[in-house]
Design an enzyme around this catalytic site. Sequence first.
Site, PDB file in Angstrom:
ATOM      1  NE  ARG A   1     -20.156 -11.082  25.706  1.00 55.50           N
ATOM      2  CZ  ARG A   1     -19.975 -12.339  25.352  1.00 55.50           C
ATOM      3  NH1 ARG A   1     -18.807 -12.932  25.543  1.00 55.50           N
ATOM      4  NH2 ARG A   1     -20.964 -13.047  24.823  1.00 55.50           N
ATOM      5  NE  ARG A   2     -21.165 -14.699  22.158  1.00 52.51           N
ATOM      6  CZ  ARG A   2     -22.447 -14.999  22.109  1.00 52.51           C
ATOM      7  NH1 ARG A   2     -23.185 -14.628  21.057  1.00 52.51           N
ATOM      8  NH2 ARG A   2     -23.021 -15.667  23.099  1.00 52.51           N
TER       9      ARG A   2
ATOM     10  NE  ARG B   1     -27.790 -15.234  15.972  1.00 52.05           N
ATOM     11  CZ  ARG B   1     -27.371 -14.266  16.781  1.00 52.05           C
ATOM     12  NH1 ARG B   1     -26.152 -14.289  17.275  1.00 52.05           N
ATOM     13  NH2 ARG B   1     -28.177 -13.286  17.117  1.00 52.05           N
TER      14      ARG B   1
END
Length: 292
Positions: A113-114, A137
């Site tokens: 989605r991102r 991350r």
Amino acid sequence: MAMTQSQQVADALTLRTGHAVELVGVTTEGDVSKALLAQIGGTGVFVNGLRDKLLSGEVDFAVHSLKDLPTGPADGIALAATPPRDDPRDALCGPSKLADLRRGARVGTGSPRRVAQLRALRPDLEVVPIRGNADTRLRKVTDGELDAVVLAYAGLKRIDRLDAVAEVFDPEQMLPAPGQGSLALECRADRADLLALLGTVDDPATRAAVTAERTVLAVLEAGCSAPVGTYAAEEEELRLTATVAAYDGTRQIRLSASGHPQRAEELGRDLAHRLLAQGADQLMGESDIEPR
């Protein structure tokens, strides 16, 4: 993060009811696997282990990030409460805002989605698939491996890492995942005592919003491996917006609808059918994200 948000729920329950809550850590497949979610089963890999503990009676209730829950019902398990929602938006973490990143900058995310929405905003970016917890991350940015990463703002707030945020995306720029920023409390469906206890922290406005969002996902028969974004919020009515985007960012179907919060499920179902009528199913397919 899981323990932090579980402790927040425990504290809220104790404050409301006077009952002490003992936290029990459970490791799920999603916690230990290094593969991308779409490769290990997507939606459900963070919750199945917890549900097994519920059904066996080893734990009384479980706290999930709502966006991790499958949209279909689980035999013997009830969604007992959705506490008040935190900020559902996505955040860019790095030294600068999206518009100021260098051409061809490397931006990390594990979410299709991102990926789709980032590519729509900045087609020149190199979007890099990543896994791991938030600190892992973020470290890829500080170590220079990536120029930025996109994470959920609510999660960063829960682990006290808002210092890493360069920009918070307005839903007009990037629609969040269905249920993002929300927690879900599950227990066995036959435990009326627990349903009543957990219901003390349920927030009707949050439940209406996430019901509308998750109904869109259910009707589209999509999961976390599909580029679907939704967001619902009460204004004068419940306003729901949803998008289905092509992975390369070149095409996007985005529609909105409004209705009474008590019609949340109907609102989500109708909007999903409108998306399908405009070809949403053609934009949803196999992800082009490869593991790294």
